[in-house]
Design an enzyme around this catalytic site. Structure first.
Site, PDB file in Angstrom:
ATOM      1  N   GLU A   1       0.796  -1.221   0.000  1.00 52.54           N
ATOM      2  CA  GLU A   1       0.000   0.000   0.000  1.00 52.54           C
ATOM      3  C   GLU A   1       0.838   1.285   0.000  1.00 52.54           C
ATOM      4  OE1 GLU A   1      -2.859  -0.168   3.185  1.00 52.54           O
ATOM      5  OE2 GLU A   1      -3.859  -1.917   2.353  1.00 52.54           O
TER       6      GLU A   1
ATOM      7  N   GLU B   1      -5.300  -8.643   0.922  1.00 51.26           N
ATOM      8  CA  GLU B   1      -5.864  -8.341   2.245  1.00 51.26           C
ATOM      9  C   GLU B   1      -7.344  -8.099   2.079  1.00 51.26           C
ATOM     10  OE1 GLU B   1      -4.248  -5.097   4.595  1.00 51.26           O
ATOM     11  OE2 GLU B   1      -2.205  -5.701   4.085  1.00 51.26           O
TER      12      GLU B   1
HETATM   13  C1  FCB Z   1      -4.190  -2.181   5.684  1.00 50.67           C
HETATM   14  C2  FCB Z   1      -2.793  -2.510   6.140  1.00 50.67           C
HETATM   15  C3  FCB Z   1      -2.733  -3.563   7.217  1.00 50.67           C
HETATM   16  C4  FCB Z   1      -3.851  -3.392   8.216  1.00 50.67           C
HETATM   17  C5  FCB Z   1      -5.173  -3.310   7.508  1.00 50.67           C
HETATM   18  C6  FCB Z   1      -6.359  -3.220   8.429  1.00 50.67           C
HETATM   19  O1  FCB Z   1      -4.213  -0.880   5.214  1.00 50.67           O
HETATM   20  O2  FCB Z   1      -2.008  -2.945   5.054  1.00 50.67           O
HETATM   21  O3  FCB Z   1      -1.467  -3.516   7.814  1.00 50.67           O
HETATM   22  O4  FCB Z   1      -3.606  -2.278   8.983  1.00 50.67           O
HETATM   23  O5  FCB Z   1      -5.188  -2.209   6.644  1.00 50.67           O
END
Ligand code: FCB
Length: 448
Positions: free
Chosen positions: A166, A353
């Site tokens: 990110e 994620e």
């Molecule tokens: C993302 C991050 C991860 C965690 C999630 C909830 O932005 O990559 O580390 O904090 O959100």
């Protein structure tokens, strides 16, 4: 109810990040990172909490790998702490740091779990921030050297490498609104940081390929924008195309350069940089939690996380439910995002994620019945299936997170784990969502 079955070879995983779980902040030669310094600064994190101990994963690797094996995951996306490898961000490797990840990779492989390390999940060696951080070109160059060191040691066993996690957050939360380390609020620097993160990615890809890497990629968190066409185009530019276009097409979007001219002339983009950035990648990692709704409002000031966004404001529609982060639950956003990336960029993807924060803890029987998280996972995994049906080439899904952990500025107040962590005892308890997810993996699908 319909049974949804995923394509053969679809990969199911869980994810974590070094600073969020490892602890052992001062052990085996690890240097300080920007998150150690930021957490120690009054007012920056919830109750001043830090990742100094976190889930003590550094000392509990065996237990945590066994836990993943018991869930049946195919992959584990973890991150490597740069300050364990190069305590001050440059020079030769710290052998103890490399050994830790070498052992972790061996244990994963022995457990039949494909290692998928991220090289940078936000824990920049503090010394590089002292020298200017991501707004400086030097940080990208150092990142390439770090990638070469780690690649040389682990490439023979790593299935997929993610260079950055990110970069939007690193650039615009780190240097834009200051919600994340290093906590700077400098719009021009945030744009320079975005470019140097892109460049660092390109240098790292080349270093990893030279080291014999398997699959190489990057993890983005594109903002899935909904609402007025003009508002969506503006924010999609400064939040998404600022990464997609250089990475996948070798150019910065003209509208983004135009809209941010009041902050910078973009002279940080040097000749040849875009060729360095535009390296072939094997697939794109996509993180998704919630969409963003936007509309035009001539009085809306520029949002510090979206330089060039003056005149656009966010809003939230009625009738949705929200997670403990206050994020709206809308699984269709994930389908739309994966289909959009497929149509516009033609690249294969993996959901790297996806998950939700809910505070549910153990009941009187010690069970953690996190029904909201089960619902969230079910609807979002089904949304990935919808994207595949619509033609997107999605190769896998990764639940965030394996276990509750240090949620950055929110400290330990927000719990994203499918496994509960009692921070006083470090006891791990799989929640109902872990059992649900384990069944999804076993069936390679689910009922909707
Ligand atoms: C993302 C991050 C991860 C965690 C999630 C909830 O932005 O990559 O580390 O904090 O959100």
């Amino acid at each position: 109810m319909t049974q949804l079955t995923f394509p053969g070879g679809f990969l199911w995983g869980t994810a974590t990040a070094s600073y969020q779980i490892e602890g052992a902040a001062n052990e085996d030669g690890r240097g300080p990172s920007i998150w150690d310094v930021f957490s120690a600064t009054p007012g920056k994190t919830w109750r001043g909490q830090s990742g100094a101990v976190a889930c003590d994963h550094y000392h509990r690797v065996d237990e945590d790998v066994a836990l993943m094996a018991s869930l049946g995951v195919d992959t584990y996306r973890f991150s490597i702490a740069w300050p364990r490898i190069q305590p001050d961000g440059s020079g030769p490797a710290n052998p103890a740091g490399l050994d830790f990840y070498d052992r972790l990779v061996d244990k994963l492989v022995a457990a039949g779990i494909k290692p998928m390390p991220t090289l940078y999940h936000w824990d920049l060696p503090q010394n590089l921030e002292v020298r200017g951080g991501w707004p400086e070109r030097e940080t990208a160059e150092r990142f390439g050297e770090y990638a070469a060191i780690v690649g040389a040691r682990l490439s023979d066993r790593v299935h997929t490498w993610w260079t950055l996690n990110e970069p939007w957050c690193s650039a615009f939360l780190g240097y834009g609104n200051g919600h994340h380390a290093p906590g700077r609020t400098e719009p021009a620097a945030s744009l320079a940081a975005a470019h140097h993160l892109n460049l660092g990615h390109g240098l790292a890809v080349q270093a990893l390929r030279a080291a014999g890497a398997g699959q190489v990629s990057i993890v983005l968190n594109p903002t899935q924008c909904r609402g007025d066409e003009e508002a969506v185009r503006i924010v999609d530019g400064v939040a998404n195309r600022i990464f997609f276009d250089p990475l996948l097409r070798g150019e910065y979007p003209a509208d983004v350069i135009e809209r941010t001219r009041h902050h910078t002339d973009w002279s940080f983009v040097q000749e040849g940089d875009l060729e360095q950035i535009n390296q072939p990648i094997d697939l794109l990692g996509v993180n998704y939690y919630s969409p963003t709704w936007l509309r035009m409002n001539p009085d809306a000031p520029e949002n510090q996380v979206n330089p060039g966004s003056a005149g656009v404001e966010g809003w939230t529609p009625e009738g949705l439910s929200f997670t403990d982060m206050g994020w709206a639950v809308d699984a269709t956003g994930l389908t739309d995002l994966l289909v959009r990336i497929h149509k516009d960029y033609g690249v294969a993807t993996m959901v790297t994620e996806n998950g939700a924060a809910y505070p549910t803890g153990p009941d009187e029987n010690g069970e953690v019945n996190d029904v909201e998280r089960v619902d969230y996972l079910r609807s979002h995994i089904a949304a990935v299936h919808d994207a595949i049906e619509a033609g997107a080439d999605v190769r896998g899904y990764t639940a965030w997170s394996l276990m509750d952990n240090f949620e950055w500025a929110f400290g330990y107040d927000k719990r994203f784990g499918i496994v509960h962590v009692d921070y006083a005892t470090q006891k791990r308890t799989p929640k109902a969502s872990a059992k649900f997810y384990s069944q999804v993996i076993a069936d390679n699908g689910l009922d909707r």
